[in-house]
Write a protein that holds these residues in place. Structure first.
Motif, PDB file in Angstrom:
ATOM      1  N   ALA A  92     -11.762   1.126   8.581  1.00 52.65           N
ATOM      2  CA  ALA A  92     -11.619   0.537   7.274  1.00 52.65           C
ATOM      3  C   ALA A  92     -12.882  -0.257   6.958  1.00 52.65           C
ATOM      4  CB  ALA A  92     -10.390  -0.368   7.231  1.00 52.65           C
ATOM      5  N   PHE A  93     -13.281  -0.219   5.697  1.00 54.43           N
ATOM      6  CA  PHE A  93     -14.588  -0.708   5.273  1.00 54.43           C
ATOM      7  C   PHE A  93     -14.852  -2.139   5.745  1.00 54.43           C
ATOM      8  CE2 PHE A  93     -17.306  -2.526   1.819  1.00 54.43           C
ATOM      9  CZ  PHE A  93     -18.434  -1.761   2.053  1.00 54.43           C
ATOM     10  N   MET A  94     -13.901  -3.018   5.496  1.00 61.05           N
ATOM     11  CA  MET A  94     -14.003  -4.410   5.929  1.00 61.05           C
ATOM     12  C   MET A  94     -12.619  -4.873   6.377  1.00 61.05           C
ATOM     13  SD  MET A  94     -17.144  -5.555   5.613  1.00 61.05           S
ATOM     14  CE  MET A  94     -18.457  -4.348   5.345  1.00 61.05           C
ATOM     15  N   ALA A  95     -12.513  -6.125   6.801  1.00 61.08           N
ATOM     16  CA  ALA A  95     -11.230  -6.668   7.239  1.00 61.08           C
ATOM     17  C   ALA A  95     -10.279  -6.868   6.073  1.00 61.08           C
ATOM     18  CB  ALA A  95     -11.442  -7.995   7.975  1.00 61.08           C
ATOM     19  N   ASN A  96     -10.832  -7.214   4.914  1.00 62.24           N
ATOM     20  CA  ASN A  96      -9.996  -7.466   3.739  1.00 62.24           C
ATOM     21  C   ASN A  96     -10.807  -7.255   2.465  1.00 62.24           C
ATOM     22  OD1 ASN A  96     -11.567  -9.871   3.450  1.00 62.24           O
ATOM     23  ND2 ASN A  96     -10.174 -10.970   4.812  1.00 62.24           N
ATOM     24  N   ALA A  97     -10.132  -7.374   1.324  1.00 65.05           N
ATOM     25  CA  ALA A  97     -10.777  -7.111   0.038  1.00 65.05           C
ATOM     26  C   ALA A  97     -11.825  -8.162  -0.302  1.00 65.05           C
ATOM     27  CB  ALA A  97      -9.717  -7.042  -1.069  1.00 65.05           C
ATOM     28  N   ARG A  98     -11.608  -9.398   0.149  1.00 62.88           N
ATOM     29  CA  ARG A  98     -12.609 -10.446  -0.118  1.00 62.88           C
ATOM     30  C   ARG A  98     -13.933 -10.092   0.519  1.00 62.88           C
ATOM     31  NH1 ARG A  98     -14.597 -14.019   2.997  1.00 62.88           N
ATOM     32  NH2 ARG A  98     -12.980 -13.729   4.585  1.00 62.88           N
ATOM     33  N   GLN A  99     -13.905  -9.702   1.791  1.00 63.92           N
ATOM     34  CA  GLN A  99     -15.127  -9.285   2.471  1.00 63.92           C
ATOM     35  C   GLN A  99     -15.737  -8.059   1.790  1.00 63.92           C
ATOM     36  OE1 GLN A  99     -14.489  -8.544   6.624  1.00 63.92           O
ATOM     37  NE2 GLN A  99     -14.649 -10.702   7.195  1.00 63.92           N
ATOM     38  N   ALA A 100     -14.898  -7.105   1.414  1.00 62.99           N
ATOM     39  CA  ALA A 100     -15.389  -5.870   0.788  1.00 62.99           C
ATOM     40  C   ALA A 100     -16.117  -6.173  -0.509  1.00 62.99           C
ATOM     41  CB  ALA A 100     -14.233  -4.907   0.536  1.00 62.99           C
ATOM     42  N   LYS A 101     -15.532  -7.045  -1.338  1.00 62.63           N
ATOM     43  CA  LYS A 101     -16.170  -7.381  -2.614  1.00 62.63           C
ATOM     44  C   LYS A 101     -17.493  -8.100  -2.396  1.00 62.63           C
ATOM     45  CE  LYS A 101     -15.385  -9.406  -7.165  1.00 62.63           C
ATOM     46  NZ  LYS A 101     -16.751  -9.959  -7.251  1.00 62.63           N
ATOM     47  N   GLU A 102     -17.534  -9.001  -1.417  1.00 64.10           N
ATOM     48  CA  GLU A 102     -18.771  -9.743  -1.147  1.00 64.10           C
ATOM     49  C   GLU A 102     -19.889  -8.791  -0.707  1.00 64.10           C
ATOM     50  OE1 GLU A 102     -20.396 -13.351   1.754  1.00 64.10           O
ATOM     51  OE2 GLU A 102     -18.263 -13.266   1.208  1.00 64.10           O
ATOM     52  N   TYR A 110     -10.353  -0.673  -4.287  1.00 61.47           N
ATOM     53  CA  TYR A 110      -8.953  -0.423  -4.642  1.00 61.47           C
ATOM     54  C   TYR A 110      -8.104  -0.260  -3.379  1.00 61.47           C
ATOM     55  CZ  TYR A 110      -5.062   1.164  -7.543  1.00 61.47           C
ATOM     56  OH  TYR A 110      -3.851   1.268  -8.188  1.00 61.47           O
ATOM     57  N   ILE A 111      -8.596   0.528  -2.441  1.00 58.96           N
ATOM     58  CA  ILE A 111      -7.869   0.742  -1.189  1.00 58.96           C
ATOM     59  C   ILE A 111      -7.776  -0.551  -0.378  1.00 58.96           C
ATOM     60  CG2 ILE A 111      -7.915   1.944   1.036  1.00 58.96           C
ATOM     61  CD1 ILE A 111      -7.102   3.804  -1.181  1.00 58.96           C
ATOM     62  N   MET A 112      -8.879  -1.301  -0.305  1.00 61.52           N
ATOM     63  CA  MET A 112      -8.858  -2.564   0.437  1.00 61.52           C
ATOM     64  C   MET A 112      -7.852  -3.534  -0.170  1.00 61.52           C
ATOM     65  SD  MET A 112     -10.937  -2.335   3.073  1.00 61.52           S
ATOM     66  CE  MET A 112     -10.309  -3.930   3.536  1.00 61.52           C
ATOM     67  N   GLN A 113      -7.760  -3.589  -1.500  1.00 61.17           N
ATOM     68  CA  GLN A 113      -6.810  -4.482  -2.159  1.00 61.17           C
ATOM     69  C   GLN A 113      -5.373  -4.031  -1.894  1.00 61.17           C
ATOM     70  OE1 GLN A 113      -7.668  -7.499  -3.864  1.00 61.17           O
ATOM     71  NE2 GLN A 113      -5.504  -7.664  -3.313  1.00 61.17           N
ATOM     72  N   LEU A 114      -5.143  -2.723  -1.909  1.00 59.18           N
ATOM     73  CA  LEU A 114      -3.816  -2.199  -1.577  1.00 59.18           C
ATOM     74  C   LEU A 114      -3.408  -2.626  -0.168  1.00 59.18           C
ATOM     75  CD1 LEU A 114      -3.499   1.529  -2.814  1.00 59.18           C
ATOM     76  CD2 LEU A 114      -2.035  -0.416  -3.430  1.00 59.18           C
ATOM     77  N   MET A 115      -4.335  -2.525   0.769  1.00 59.31           N
ATOM     78  CA  MET A 115      -4.019  -2.876   2.152  1.00 59.31           C
ATOM     79  C   MET A 115      -3.794  -4.372   2.310  1.00 59.31           C
ATOM     80  SD  MET A 115      -6.098  -0.110   4.520  1.00 59.31           S
ATOM     81  CE  MET A 115      -7.750  -0.686   4.145  1.00 59.31           C
ATOM     82  N   ASP A 116      -4.533  -5.185   1.565  1.00 53.25           N
ATOM     83  CA  ASP A 116      -4.283  -6.626   1.571  1.00 53.25           C
ATOM     84  C   ASP A 116      -2.871  -6.928   1.077  1.00 53.25           C
ATOM     85  OD1 ASP A 116      -6.830  -7.133   2.459  1.00 53.25           O
ATOM     86  OD2 ASP A 116      -7.402  -8.401   0.768  1.00 53.25           O
ATOM     87  N   ASP A 117      -2.487  -6.257  -0.006  1.00 52.89           N
ATOM     88  CA  ASP A 117      -1.158  -6.445  -0.596  1.00 52.89           C
ATOM     89  C   ASP A 117      -0.070  -6.065   0.410  1.00 52.89           C
ATOM     90  OD1 ASP A 117       1.052  -6.690  -2.200  1.00 52.89           O
ATOM     91  OD2 ASP A 117       0.419  -5.263  -3.725  1.00 52.89           O
ATOM     92  N   LEU A 118      -0.245  -4.937   1.072  1.00 55.38           N
ATOM     93  CA  LEU A 118       0.732  -4.485   2.058  1.00 55.38           C
ATOM     94  C   LEU A 118       0.832  -5.461   3.225  1.00 55.38           C
ATOM     95  CD1 LEU A 118      -0.236  -0.723   1.961  1.00 55.38           C
ATOM     96  CD2 LEU A 118       2.034  -1.620   1.394  1.00 55.38           C
ATOM     97  N   ARG A 119      -0.297  -5.902   3.727  1.00 51.95           N
ATOM     98  CA  ARG A 119      -0.275  -6.835   4.864  1.00 51.95           C
ATOM     99  C   ARG A 119       0.398  -8.149   4.489  1.00 51.95           C
ATOM    100  NH1 ARG A 119      -4.379  -9.011   6.954  1.00 51.95           N
ATOM    101  NH2 ARG A 119      -6.031  -8.485   5.466  1.00 51.95           N
ATOM    102  N   GLN A 120       0.171  -8.591   3.251  1.00 51.26           N
ATOM    103  CA  GLN A 120       0.806  -9.827   2.790  1.00 51.26           C
ATOM    104  C   GLN A 120       2.330  -9.672   2.768  1.00 51.26           C
ATOM    105  OE1 GLN A 120      -0.234 -11.075  -1.201  1.00 51.26           O
ATOM    106  NE2 GLN A 120       0.160 -13.216  -0.714  1.00 51.26           N
ATOM    107  N   ARG A 121       2.802  -8.512   2.315  1.00 55.94           N
ATOM    108  CA  ARG A 121       4.240  -8.258   2.284  1.00 55.94           C
ATOM    109  C   ARG A 121       4.834  -8.224   3.690  1.00 55.94           C
ATOM    110  NH1 ARG A 121       5.928  -5.178  -2.672  1.00 55.94           N
ATOM    111  NH2 ARG A 121       4.179  -5.309  -4.137  1.00 55.94           N
TER     112      ARG A 121
END
Length: 322
Positions: free
Chosen positions: A94-104, A303-314
């Motif tokens: 996976a590109f980064m650990a989370n969407a925050r890292q990916a966006k940065e 988009y994928i990183m944000q989806l995975m963040d959402d899933l992990r939060q749930r």
């Protein structure tokens, strides 16, 4: 294109095998955290340069593309260093650990005008174009349902069990199932229902995800690091279906018509490992002066990183870098 490989694990080995089989790309350098490991890897895979640190490889002026093959928990720092040095990067999923890292990281690449790509190999393979053409040609009517599963019995590997290594099935395997959906429809996810079974360390071992899309399609996908899956993907339409034999590396696409009547089986072109397509896509994108590959735009990675963040939060699955 001279590629510098960061890391010496099995995925780096697969990259080296692939590059050694290509005529217009070269496994030129390898970087490890120790000189001993770098030397051994270089000797085994006939690589010209071996560096005992990632920074030394990044500093080599002859490296045209940095391939980041470390665990995803360690992608951020080395990719950032490479981009700051002006080095184009191909970063493993996976590109980064989370969407925050990916966006940065993506923002940094845009600011520096440096090429950046995610190495989600299935996005670059010929099967994507074949399946999309079958759908566009109306061979299965209107797609209504997508199902996909990816499962491997991985035991208690640290990269699956440890939060500090971004463990769990989702970032390692589920990312392929989510990309399988997104490769064949750009419709937004408007609702998610999901369940997961967690390890004693709090990582997701087996998960089930149901996605309702804005175009009326439904996608049901599962991933597991605790069992042997069939790894099959199915796109079901009003007039037939497509069965993809392995969502992790498709080899055959079976076309069925109404009432599940068999129509044909399409075989993908012979491959080295399947990784070659992402390296060739990067080479072409760099030659064309692009900032991202056509096959996996930055917006899709986010988009994928944000989806995975959402899933992990749930699920309540957390990493130290969150």
């Amino acid at each position: 294109m001279r590629v510098g490989i960061i890391g010496t694990g099995w995925i780096a080995e697969k990259a080296a095998i692939t590059l050694n089989g290509l005529s217009d790309c070269e496994a030129y350098a390898v970087g490890s955290r120790t000189q001993e490991k770098a030397d051994a890897f270089a000797a085994e895979w006939n690589i010209a340069k071996a560096y005992g640190s990632y920074s030394e490889l990044i500093a080599d002026p002859n490296v045209d593309l940095v391939y980041v093959g470390t665990p995803h928990s360690h992608h951020f720092d080395v990719t950032r260093e490479a981009l700051l040095a002006g080095k184009p990067c191909l970063v493993e999923k996976a590109f980064m650990a989370n969407a925050r890292q990916a966006k940065e990281i993506i923002d940094l690449a845009h600011e520096r005008n440096v090429f950046l790509a995610e190495a989600i190999w299935t996005r670059y393979q010929p099967a994507v174009g074949i399946v999309n053409k079958l759908i566009a040609d109306g061979r299965i009517g209107i797609p209504r349902l997508v199902t996909a599963m990816l499962g491997y019995s991985m035991g208690d590997k640290p990269r699956i069990m440890r939060p500090d290594l971004c463990g769990g099935a989702l970032l390692d395997l589920g990312v392929y199932a989510l990309n399988f959906v997104r490769m064949f429809t750009s419709a937004d996810v408007i609702r998610i229902e999901t369940q997961c079974v967690k390890s004693g360390t709090g990582m997701d071992l087996t998960n089930a995800i149901s996605l309702l899309l804005s175009n009326g399609m439904l996608a049901n996908v599962q991933s597991s690091a605790a069992c042997v899956g069939d790894n099959i993907g199915v796109i079901a339409g009003t007039e037939g279906n497509l069965i993809i034999d392995n969502i992790n590396n498709p080899q055959t696409i079976t076309v069925n018509g109404p009432d599940r009547t068999y129509v044909e089986t399409i075989h993908v072109p012979e491959q080295i490992t399947g990784y070659e397509y992402q390296f060739m896509a990067c080479r072409q994108a760099l030659a064309d002066g692009l900032a991202e590959p056509r096959e996996m735009p930055h917006a899709e990675t986010l988009y994928i990183m944000q989806l995975m963040d959402d899933l992990r939060q749930r699920w309540g699955v957390c990493y130290p870098m969150d």
